[in-house]
Design a protein around this motif. Sequence first.
Motif, PDB file in Angstrom:
ATOM      1  N   ARG A 180       2.517   6.380   1.188  1.00  0.00           N
ATOM      2  CA  ARG A 180       3.523   5.475   0.633  1.00  0.00           C
ATOM      3  C   ARG A 180       4.849   6.211   0.553  1.00  0.00           C
ATOM      4  O   ARG A 180       4.896   7.404   0.245  1.00  0.00           O
ATOM      5  N   LEU A 181       5.933   5.480   0.802  1.00  0.00           N
ATOM      6  CA  LEU A 181       7.289   6.009   0.759  1.00  0.00           C
ATOM      7  C   LEU A 181       7.952   5.571  -0.540  1.00  0.00           C
ATOM      8  O   LEU A 181       7.887   4.398  -0.918  1.00  0.00           O
ATOM      9  N   LEU A 182       8.616   6.512  -1.212  1.00  0.00           N
ATOM     10  CA  LEU A 182       9.342   6.199  -2.441  1.00  0.00           C
ATOM     11  C   LEU A 182      10.723   5.664  -2.081  1.00  0.00           C
ATOM     12  O   LEU A 182      11.483   6.323  -1.361  1.00  0.00           O
ATOM     13  N   LEU A 183      11.033   4.460  -2.564  1.00  0.00           N
ATOM     14  CA  LEU A 183      12.333   3.831  -2.307  1.00  0.00           C
ATOM     15  C   LEU A 183      12.969   3.415  -3.626  1.00  0.00           C
ATOM     16  O   LEU A 183      12.296   3.273  -4.648  1.00  0.00           O
ATOM     17  N   THR A 184      14.286   3.209  -3.573  1.00  0.00           N
ATOM     18  CA  THR A 184      15.023   2.732  -4.735  1.00  0.00           C
ATOM     19  C   THR A 184      15.732   1.432  -4.386  1.00  0.00           C
ATOM     20  O   THR A 184      16.140   1.221  -3.241  1.00  0.00           O
ATOM     21  N   ASP A 190       3.747  10.034  -0.423  1.00  0.00           N
ATOM     22  CA  ASP A 190       2.620  10.521  -1.212  1.00  0.00           C
ATOM     23  C   ASP A 190       1.342  10.600  -0.375  1.00  0.00           C
ATOM     24  O   ASP A 190       1.346  10.283   0.822  1.00  0.00           O
ATOM     25  N   GLU A 191       0.254  11.012  -1.014  1.00  0.00           N
ATOM     26  CA  GLU A 191      -1.031  11.192  -0.314  1.00  0.00           C
ATOM     27  C   GLU A 191      -1.644   9.874   0.147  1.00  0.00           C
ATOM     28  O   GLU A 191      -2.557   9.864   0.963  1.00  0.00           O
ATOM     29  N   GLN A 192      -1.124   8.753  -0.330  1.00  0.00           N
ATOM     30  CA  GLN A 192      -1.600   7.431   0.100  1.00  0.00           C
ATOM     31  C   GLN A 192      -0.718   6.855   1.199  1.00  0.00           C
ATOM     32  O   GLN A 192      -0.792   5.662   1.498  1.00  0.00           O
ATOM     33  N   PRO A 203       3.791   1.190   0.965  1.00  0.00           N
ATOM     34  CA  PRO A 203       3.073   1.719   2.126  1.00  0.00           C
ATOM     35  C   PRO A 203       4.021   1.766   3.325  1.00  0.00           C
ATOM     36  O   PRO A 203       4.764   0.809   3.573  1.00  0.00           O
ATOM     37  N   LEU A 204       4.009   2.880   4.054  1.00  0.00           N
ATOM     38  CA  LEU A 204       4.888   3.016   5.228  1.00  0.00           C
ATOM     39  C   LEU A 204       4.734   1.838   6.175  1.00  0.00           C
ATOM     40  O   LEU A 204       5.712   1.370   6.750  1.00  0.00           O
ATOM     41  N   ALA A 205       3.517   1.344   6.335  1.00  0.00           N
ATOM     42  CA  ALA A 205       3.259   0.246   7.264  1.00  0.00           C
ATOM     43  C   ALA A 205       3.907  -1.063   6.828  1.00  0.00           C
ATOM     44  O   ALA A 205       4.046  -1.988   7.633  1.00  0.00           O
ATOM     45  N   GLU A 206       4.323  -1.170   5.565  1.00  0.00           N
ATOM     46  CA  GLU A 206       4.902  -2.418   5.054  1.00  0.00           C
ATOM     47  C   GLU A 206       6.409  -2.355   4.820  1.00  0.00           C
ATOM     48  O   GLU A 206       7.018  -3.364   4.453  1.00  0.00           O
ATOM     49  N   VAL A 207       7.012  -1.209   5.027  1.00  0.00           N
ATOM     50  CA  VAL A 207       8.437  -1.039   4.735  1.00  0.00           C
ATOM     51  C   VAL A 207       9.306  -1.999   5.541  1.00  0.00           C
ATOM     52  O   VAL A 207      10.299  -2.525   5.038  1.00  0.00           O
ATOM     53  N   GLU A 208       8.924  -2.281   6.790  1.00  0.00           N
ATOM     54  CA  GLU A 208       9.759  -3.151   7.626  1.00  0.00           C
ATOM     55  C   GLU A 208       9.843  -4.583   7.098  1.00  0.00           C
ATOM     56  O   GLU A 208      10.701  -5.348   7.520  1.00  0.00           O
ATOM     57  N   ARG A 209       9.008  -4.954   6.151  1.00  0.00           N
ATOM     58  CA  ARG A 209       9.049  -6.306   5.568  1.00  0.00           C
ATOM     59  C   ARG A 209      10.083  -6.426   4.451  1.00  0.00           C
ATOM     60  O   ARG A 209      10.376  -7.536   3.997  1.00  0.00           O
ATOM     61  N   LEU A 210      10.626  -5.307   4.015  1.00  0.00           N
ATOM     62  CA  LEU A 210      11.568  -5.304   2.891  1.00  0.00           C
ATOM     63  C   LEU A 210      12.996  -5.567   3.353  1.00  0.00           C
ATOM     64  O   LEU A 210      13.355  -5.259   4.486  1.00  0.00           O
ATOM     65  N   VAL A 263      14.928   6.930   8.592  1.00  0.00           N
ATOM     66  CA  VAL A 263      13.983   7.866   7.974  1.00  0.00           C
ATOM     67  C   VAL A 263      12.554   7.564   8.405  1.00  0.00           C
ATOM     68  O   VAL A 263      11.811   8.478   8.773  1.00  0.00           O
ATOM     69  N   VAL A 264      12.150   6.302   8.371  1.00  0.00           N
ATOM     70  CA  VAL A 264      10.789   5.951   8.787  1.00  0.00           C
ATOM     71  C   VAL A 264      10.558   6.362  10.240  1.00  0.00           C
ATOM     72  O   VAL A 264       9.507   6.914  10.582  1.00  0.00           O
ATOM     73  N   GLY A 265      11.525   6.134  11.100  1.00  0.00           N
ATOM     74  CA  GLY A 265      11.411   6.567  12.489  1.00  0.00           C
ATOM     75  C   GLY A 265      11.226   8.071  12.597  1.00  0.00           C
ATOM     76  O   GLY A 265      10.385   8.556  13.372  1.00  0.00           O
ATOM     77  N   ALA A 266      11.994   8.831  11.823  1.00  0.00           N
ATOM     78  CA  ALA A 266      11.872  10.296  11.855  1.00  0.00           C
ATOM     79  C   ALA A 266      10.522  10.746  11.309  1.00  0.00           C
ATOM     80  O   ALA A 266       9.902  11.672  11.843  1.00  0.00           O
TER      81      ALA A 266
END
Length: 149
Positions: A22-26, A18-20, A123-130, A139-142
């Motif tokens: 952020r990555l949508l995950l399930t 999104d414009e903030q 937030p993309l910057a926080e995905v690695e904590r999940l 996907v994040v790398g791409a």
Amino acid sequence: MHFTEYDTRLAAYAAIVDEQDRLLLTLSNGEGRYAPEWTMPGGGVEFEEQVEEAVVREVFEETGFHVEVGPLLLVDSWGRTAVENDGERGFKAVRVVHLALITGGTLGTTEQGGSTDEASWFPLAEVERLERTSLVDVVVGALRGGPPE
């Protein structure tokens, strides 16, 4: 291993940012076989479906959003040998990921009795904590223009 010695699953996913930023995950519940993990919205392509149709269907089922499928982001594969698969046939997942744009809907899974329990923005910057699947890292790398971290 010859292709006749393993089963292949074709799956289609969406990368939605999104414009903030952020990555949508399930949240995949693991269906009692694996620990729950965050993953990309998407899943198996039905026999009669095109990949893009599967992206639209799966994203709606898992997130409640209607999407317009954009350009191909990546194709990735992952597999297990028969030994790694508890003596069953080998298995290979071919994962096709498209960028997608939300065109309507409301956040919330519509899937009944499936593998998805929740959808959420991170937030993309926080995905690695999940706790997440390897596909999320790819996907994040791409999205960042390089190899997975």
